[in-house]
Design a protein around this motif. Structure first.
Motif, PDB file in Angstrom:
ATOM      1  N   ASP A  14       0.820  -1.207   0.000  1.00 50.67           N
ATOM      2  CA  ASP A  14       0.000   0.000   0.000  1.00 50.67           C
ATOM      3  C   ASP A  14       0.858   1.263   0.000  1.00 50.67           C
ATOM      4  O   ASP A  14       0.471   2.287  -0.541  1.00 50.67           O
ATOM      5  CB  ASP A  14      -0.928   0.031   1.211  1.00 50.67           C
ATOM      6  CG  ASP A  14      -2.047  -0.993   1.109  1.00 50.67           C
ATOM      7  OD1 ASP A  14      -2.492  -1.286  -0.026  1.00 50.67           O
ATOM      8  OD2 ASP A  14      -2.475  -1.498   2.161  1.00 50.67           O
ATOM      9  N   ILE A  15       2.014   1.191   0.648  1.00 50.61           N
ATOM     10  CA  ILE A  15       2.910   2.343   0.745  1.00 50.61           C
ATOM     11  C   ILE A  15       4.269   1.936   0.170  1.00 50.61           C
ATOM     12  O   ILE A  15       4.807   0.891   0.516  1.00 50.61           O
ATOM     13  CB  ILE A  15       3.062   2.808   2.205  1.00 50.61           C
ATOM     14  CG1 ILE A  15       1.698   3.225   2.768  1.00 50.61           C
ATOM     15  CG2 ILE A  15       4.061   3.959   2.300  1.00 50.61           C
ATOM     16  CD1 ILE A  15       1.690   3.527   4.249  1.00 50.61           C
ATOM     17  N   LYS A  20      10.785   9.056  -4.690  1.00 53.26           N
ATOM     18  CA  LYS A  20      10.350   9.345  -6.052  1.00 53.26           C
ATOM     19  C   LYS A  20      11.567   9.633  -6.914  1.00 53.26           C
ATOM     20  O   LYS A  20      12.501  10.293  -6.471  1.00 53.26           O
ATOM     21  CB  LYS A  20       9.423  10.561  -6.074  1.00 53.26           C
ATOM     22  CG  LYS A  20       8.085  10.323  -5.420  1.00 53.26           C
ATOM     23  CD  LYS A  20       7.207  11.570  -5.547  1.00 53.26           C
ATOM     24  CE  LYS A  20       5.871  11.379  -4.870  1.00 53.26           C
ATOM     25  NZ  LYS A  20       5.046  12.586  -4.949  1.00 53.26           N
ATOM     26  N   CYS A  47       3.961   7.528  -9.922  1.00 57.13           N
ATOM     27  CA  CYS A  47       3.394   8.144  -8.723  1.00 57.13           C
ATOM     28  C   CYS A  47       2.251   9.071  -9.114  1.00 57.13           C
ATOM     29  O   CYS A  47       2.335   9.779 -10.116  1.00 57.13           O
ATOM     30  CB  CYS A  47       4.460   8.953  -7.995  1.00 57.13           C
ATOM     31  SG  CYS A  47       5.866   7.976  -7.447  1.00 57.13           S
ATOM     32  N   GLU A  48       1.219   9.063  -8.315  1.00 59.64           N
ATOM     33  CA  GLU A  48       0.105   9.992  -8.479  1.00 59.64           C
ATOM     34  C   GLU A  48      -0.124  10.688  -7.152  1.00 59.64           C
ATOM     35  O   GLU A  48      -0.081  10.064  -6.100  1.00 59.64           O
ATOM     36  CB  GLU A  48      -1.173   9.256  -8.876  1.00 59.64           C
ATOM     37  CG  GLU A  48      -1.137   8.656 -10.250  1.00 59.64           C
ATOM     38  CD  GLU A  48      -2.459   8.002 -10.647  1.00 59.64           C
ATOM     39  OE1 GLU A  48      -3.455   8.189  -9.915  1.00 59.64           O
ATOM     40  OE2 GLU A  48      -2.477   7.310 -11.653  1.00 59.64           O
ATOM     41  N   ASP A  49      -0.364  11.990  -7.194  1.00 61.63           N
ATOM     42  CA  ASP A  49      -0.664  12.729  -5.976  1.00 61.63           C
ATOM     43  C   ASP A  49      -2.041  12.326  -5.461  1.00 61.63           C
ATOM     44  O   ASP A  49      -2.978  12.120  -6.241  1.00 61.63           O
ATOM     45  CB  ASP A  49      -0.639  14.237  -6.237  1.00 61.63           C
ATOM     46  CG  ASP A  49       0.763  14.742  -6.507  1.00 61.63           C
ATOM     47  OD1 ASP A  49       1.713  14.130  -5.996  1.00 61.63           O
ATOM     48  OD2 ASP A  49       0.890  15.746  -7.235  1.00 61.63           O
ATOM     49  N   TYR A  50      -2.145  12.221  -4.160  1.00 59.56           N
ATOM     50  CA  TYR A  50      -3.437  11.919  -3.532  1.00 59.56           C
ATOM     51  C   TYR A  50      -4.268  13.190  -3.506  1.00 59.56           C
ATOM     52  O   TYR A  50      -3.828  14.240  -3.040  1.00 59.56           O
ATOM     53  CB  TYR A  50      -3.219  11.393  -2.125  1.00 59.56           C
ATOM     54  CG  TYR A  50      -4.512  11.222  -1.361  1.00 59.56           C
ATOM     55  CD1 TYR A  50      -5.402  10.219  -1.698  1.00 59.56           C
ATOM     56  CD2 TYR A  50      -4.837  12.085  -0.330  1.00 59.56           C
ATOM     57  CE1 TYR A  50      -6.584  10.064  -1.009  1.00 59.56           C
ATOM     58  CE2 TYR A  50      -6.017  11.932   0.382  1.00 59.56           C
ATOM     59  CZ  TYR A  50      -6.894  10.925   0.034  1.00 59.56           C
ATOM     60  OH  TYR A  50      -8.070  10.772   0.714  1.00 59.56           O
ATOM     61  N   VAL A  51      -5.476  13.086  -4.018  1.00 60.27           N
ATOM     62  CA  VAL A  51      -6.420  14.216  -3.985  1.00 60.27           C
ATOM     63  C   VAL A  51      -7.656  13.759  -3.212  1.00 60.27           C
ATOM     64  O   VAL A  51      -8.426  12.935  -3.694  1.00 60.27           O
ATOM     65  CB  VAL A  51      -6.819  14.650  -5.427  1.00 60.27           C
ATOM     66  CG1 VAL A  51      -7.792  15.803  -5.371  1.00 60.27           C
ATOM     67  CG2 VAL A  51      -5.574  15.006  -6.224  1.00 60.27           C
ATOM     68  N   PRO A  52      -7.816  14.259  -1.992  1.00 62.52           N
ATOM     69  CA  PRO A  52      -8.975  13.829  -1.186  1.00 62.52           C
ATOM     70  C   PRO A  52     -10.289  14.253  -1.843  1.00 62.52           C
ATOM     71  O   PRO A  52     -10.386  15.331  -2.428  1.00 62.52           O
ATOM     72  CB  PRO A  52      -8.782  14.522   0.153  1.00 62.52           C
ATOM     73  CG  PRO A  52      -7.701  15.512  -0.024  1.00 62.52           C
ATOM     74  CD  PRO A  52      -6.999  15.233  -1.315  1.00 62.52           C
ATOM     75  N   GLN A  53     -11.265  13.386  -1.722  1.00 63.97           N
ATOM     76  CA  GLN A  53     -12.611  13.669  -2.234  1.00 63.97           C
ATOM     77  C   GLN A  53     -13.517  13.964  -1.056  1.00 63.97           C
ATOM     78  O   GLN A  53     -13.590  13.205  -0.119  1.00 63.97           O
ATOM     79  CB  GLN A  53     -13.142  12.464  -3.017  1.00 63.97           C
ATOM     80  CG  GLN A  53     -12.282  12.050  -4.174  1.00 63.97           C
ATOM     81  CD  GLN A  53     -12.240  13.094  -5.281  1.00 63.97           C
ATOM     82  OE1 GLN A  53     -13.256  13.656  -5.621  1.00 63.97           O
ATOM     83  NE2 GLN A  53     -11.057  13.354  -5.796  1.00 63.97           N
TER      84      GLN A  53
END
Length: 54
Positions: A14-15, A20, A47-53
């Motif tokens: 998961d992590i 990077k 890598c993709e940035d986490y964008v909270p929903q």
């Protein structure tokens, strides 16, 4: 596009803790510096940035 890559030992992690990098080659060089030997499996991903929903 400024893509970033990372690597890990297991594709189900998961992590990914190895940082990077700007290329796949840099990931491979880092894996070798961390003790990985030729023939050992590593997984490299974008890598993709986490964008909270909300």
């Amino acid at each position: 596009m400024n893509e970033k890559y990372s690597w890990t030992e297991n594709e189900t992690d998961d992590i990914w803790y190895h940082g990077k990098f700007s290329s796949v080659d840099e990931c491979i060089k880092d894996a070798i510096s961390c003790g990985k030997k030729p023939g050992e499996k590593i997984v490299i991903g974008l890598c993709e940035d986490y964008v909270p929903q909300l």
